[in-house]
Scaffold this motif. Structure first.
Motif, PDB file in Angstrom:
ATOM      1  N   ASN A  73      -8.592 -57.984 -34.033  1.00 36.99           N
ATOM      2  CA  ASN A  73      -7.871 -58.683 -34.452  1.00 36.99           C
ATOM      3  C   ASN A  73      -7.742 -60.970 -34.159  1.00 36.99           C
ATOM      4  O   ASN A  73      -8.595 -60.992 -33.151  1.00 36.99           O
ATOM      5  N   PHE A  74      -7.066 -61.531 -35.279  1.00 33.44           N
ATOM      6  CA  PHE A  74      -6.753 -63.001 -34.761  1.00 33.44           C
ATOM      7  C   PHE A  74      -5.143 -62.985 -34.522  1.00 33.44           C
ATOM      8  O   PHE A  74      -4.775 -62.600 -35.685  1.00 33.44           O
ATOM      9  N   PHE A  75      -5.436 -63.597 -33.407  1.00 34.86           N
ATOM     10  CA  PHE A  75      -3.830 -64.002 -33.415  1.00 34.86           C
ATOM     11  C   PHE A  75      -3.600 -65.427 -33.153  1.00 34.86           C
ATOM     12  O   PHE A  75      -3.839 -65.786 -32.109  1.00 34.86           O
ATOM     13  N   SER A  76      -2.890 -66.226 -34.274  1.00 37.31           N
ATOM     14  CA  SER A  76      -2.013 -67.757 -33.848  1.00 37.31           C
ATOM     15  C   SER A  76      -1.100 -68.524 -33.932  1.00 37.31           C
ATOM     16  O   SER A  76      -0.458 -67.727 -34.672  1.00 37.31           O
ATOM     17  N   ALA A  77      -0.793 -69.510 -33.589  1.00 39.07           N
ATOM     18  CA  ALA A  77       0.169 -70.797 -33.915  1.00 39.07           C
ATOM     19  C   ALA A  77       0.995 -69.844 -33.899  1.00 39.07           C
ATOM     20  O   ALA A  77       2.372 -70.079 -34.883  1.00 39.07           O
ATOM     21  N   ARG A  78       1.087 -68.921 -33.117  1.00 35.89           N
ATOM     22  CA  ARG A  78       3.128 -68.908 -32.383  1.00 35.89           C
ATOM     23  C   ARG A  78       3.721 -69.291 -32.138  1.00 35.89           C
ATOM     24  O   ARG A  78       3.159 -70.164 -31.031  1.00 35.89           O
ATOM     25  N   ARG A  79       4.490 -69.971 -32.209  1.00 38.32           N
ATOM     26  CA  ARG A  79       5.682 -71.155 -32.045  1.00 38.32           C
ATOM     27  C   ARG A  79       7.127 -70.177 -31.019  1.00 38.32           C
ATOM     28  O   ARG A  79       7.277 -69.704 -32.360  1.00 38.32           O
ATOM     29  N   PRO A  80       8.110 -71.054 -29.849  1.00 44.49           N
ATOM     30  CA  PRO A  80       8.966 -70.132 -30.131  1.00 44.49           C
ATOM     31  C   PRO A  80      10.111 -70.668 -31.142  1.00 44.49           C
ATOM     32  O   PRO A  80       9.710 -71.306 -32.212  1.00 44.49           O
ATOM     33  N   GLU A  81      11.008 -69.542 -31.162  1.00 42.82           N
ATOM     34  CA  GLU A  81      12.167 -69.984 -32.439  1.00 42.82           C
ATOM     35  C   GLU A  81      12.516 -71.144 -32.613  1.00 42.82           C
ATOM     36  O   GLU A  81      12.886 -71.533 -30.971  1.00 42.82           O
ATOM     37  N   ASN A  82      13.353 -71.623 -33.725  1.00 42.16           N
ATOM     38  CA  ASN A  82      13.256 -73.362 -33.217  1.00 42.16           C
ATOM     39  C   ASN A  82      12.510 -74.657 -32.529  1.00 42.16           C
ATOM     40  O   ASN A  82      13.436 -75.331 -32.534  1.00 42.16           O
ATOM     41  N   GLY A  83      11.647 -74.236 -32.040  1.00 41.52           N
ATOM     42  CA  GLY A  83      10.224 -74.886 -31.513  1.00 41.52           C
ATOM     43  C   GLY A  83      10.682 -75.451 -30.680  1.00 41.52           C
ATOM     44  O   GLY A  83      10.418 -75.893 -29.538  1.00 41.52           O
ATOM     45  N   ILE A  84      11.639 -74.720 -29.168  1.00 42.08           N
ATOM     46  CA  ILE A  84      11.935 -74.696 -28.173  1.00 42.08           C
ATOM     47  C   ILE A  84      11.720 -73.627 -27.268  1.00 42.08           C
ATOM     48  O   ILE A  84      11.981 -72.327 -27.607  1.00 42.08           O
ATOM     49  N   TYR A  85      11.187 -73.923 -26.034  1.00 44.70           N
ATOM     50  CA  TYR A  85      10.456 -72.703 -25.442  1.00 44.70           C
ATOM     51  C   TYR A  85      11.301 -72.378 -24.385  1.00 44.70           C
ATOM     52  O   TYR A  85      12.017 -72.830 -23.835  1.00 44.70           O
ATOM     53  N   ASP A  86      11.942 -70.788 -24.211  1.00 43.70           N
ATOM     54  CA  ASP A  86      12.859 -70.690 -23.524  1.00 43.70           C
ATOM     55  C   ASP A  86      12.736 -69.665 -22.422  1.00 43.70           C
ATOM     56  O   ASP A  86      13.861 -68.856 -21.886  1.00 43.70           O
ATOM     57  N   ASP A  87      11.634 -69.011 -22.499  1.00 43.71           N
ATOM     58  CA  ASP A  87      11.130 -67.725 -21.835  1.00 43.71           C
ATOM     59  C   ASP A  87      12.180 -66.546 -21.745  1.00 43.71           C
ATOM     60  O   ASP A  87      11.888 -65.678 -20.750  1.00 43.71           O
ATOM     61  N   GLN A  88      12.430 -65.932 -23.232  1.00 46.36           N
ATOM     62  CA  GLN A  88      13.011 -64.468 -23.106  1.00 46.36           C
ATOM     63  C   GLN A  88      11.779 -63.383 -23.107  1.00 46.36           C
ATOM     64  O   GLN A  88      10.658 -64.631 -23.960  1.00 46.36           O
ATOM     65  N   ASN A  89      12.301 -62.947 -22.585  1.00 48.89           N
ATOM     66  CA  ASN A  89      11.022 -61.344 -23.214  1.00 48.89           C
ATOM     67  C   ASN A  89      11.165 -61.454 -24.525  1.00 48.89           C
ATOM     68  O   ASN A  89      11.331 -61.862 -25.571  1.00 48.89           O
ATOM     69  N   ASP A  90       9.990 -60.333 -25.029  1.00 46.42           N
ATOM     70  CA  ASP A  90       9.453 -60.336 -26.055  1.00 46.42           C
ATOM     71  C   ASP A  90       8.843 -61.373 -27.194  1.00 46.42           C
ATOM     72  O   ASP A  90       9.142 -61.229 -28.282  1.00 46.42           O
ATOM     73  N   GLN A  91       8.302 -61.999 -26.985  1.00 46.93           N
ATOM     74  CA  GLN A  91       7.490 -62.609 -27.214  1.00 46.93           C
ATOM     75  C   GLN A  91       6.123 -62.720 -27.371  1.00 46.93           C
ATOM     76  O   GLN A  91       5.157 -63.315 -27.406  1.00 46.93           O
ATOM     77  N   ASP A  92       5.211 -61.544 -26.797  1.00 46.37           N
ATOM     78  CA  ASP A  92       4.274 -61.005 -27.125  1.00 46.37           C
ATOM     79  C   ASP A  92       3.076 -61.048 -27.649  1.00 46.37           C
ATOM     80  O   ASP A  92       4.450 -61.128 -29.085  1.00 46.37           O
ATOM     81  N   ALA A  93       2.170 -61.094 -28.006  1.00 45.65           N
ATOM     82  CA  ALA A  93       1.159 -60.709 -29.421  1.00 45.65           C
ATOM     83  C   ALA A  93       1.619 -59.263 -29.060  1.00 45.65           C
ATOM     84  O   ALA A  93       1.528 -58.256 -30.299  1.00 45.65           O
ATOM     85  N   ILE A  94       1.076 -58.276 -28.209  1.00 47.40           N
ATOM     86  CA  ILE A  94       1.192 -56.899 -28.390  1.00 47.40           C
ATOM     87  C   ILE A  94       1.434 -56.203 -27.380  1.00 47.40           C
ATOM     88  O   ILE A  94       1.372 -57.254 -26.222  1.00 47.40           O
TER      89      ILE A  94
END
Length: 115
Positions: free
Chosen positions: A47-68
């Motif tokens: 599989n190909f996982f790409s271009a993940r961006r945090p919501e609103n473009g702000i990295y906030d270190d929240q959990n549940d932002q993994d690919a798998i």
């Protein structure tokens, strides 16, 4: 979440996951009915996982932002026997875990991580 795997012996292969920007894993391996007693034996590969961006473009270190993610804190000592291999993760900005392994007896190999 894009895909939630329940039951046993499911396979996710040759898919593209591009541009996710909301909280939630792309693929979640989950035990039905809260029971973590039965191993899954899923396969996630090529599989190909790409271009993940945090919501609103702000990295906030929240959990549940993994690919798998395999399991959760309740299943951490439970065997899953899920295999994750030959996937490409590129330009993935989320939390520190791209693959979150919260179960036992999994095989994670031959994956590529770029940027």
């Amino acid at each position: 979440r894009y895909i939630v795997l329940q039951g046993s012996y499911h396979e996710v292969d040759h898919c593209s996951f591009i541009g996710k920007n909301k909280i939630g894993s792309c693929i979640l391996v989950h035990w039905s009915n809260g029971s973590a007693a039965i191993p899954n034996y899923h396969k996630i590969h090529h599989n190909f996982f790409s271009a993940r961006r945090p919501e609103n473009g702000i990295y906030d270190d929240q959990n549940d932002q993994d690919a798998i993610r395999i399991g959760d804190s309740n299943s951490s000592q439970t065997p899953s026997y899920t295999e994750i291999y030959n996937n490409l993760f590129e330009d993935w900005i989320g939390e520190i875990e791209i693959i979150s392994n919260k179960a036992c007896n999994n095989k994670i190999y031959h994956n590529t991580f770029r940027n």
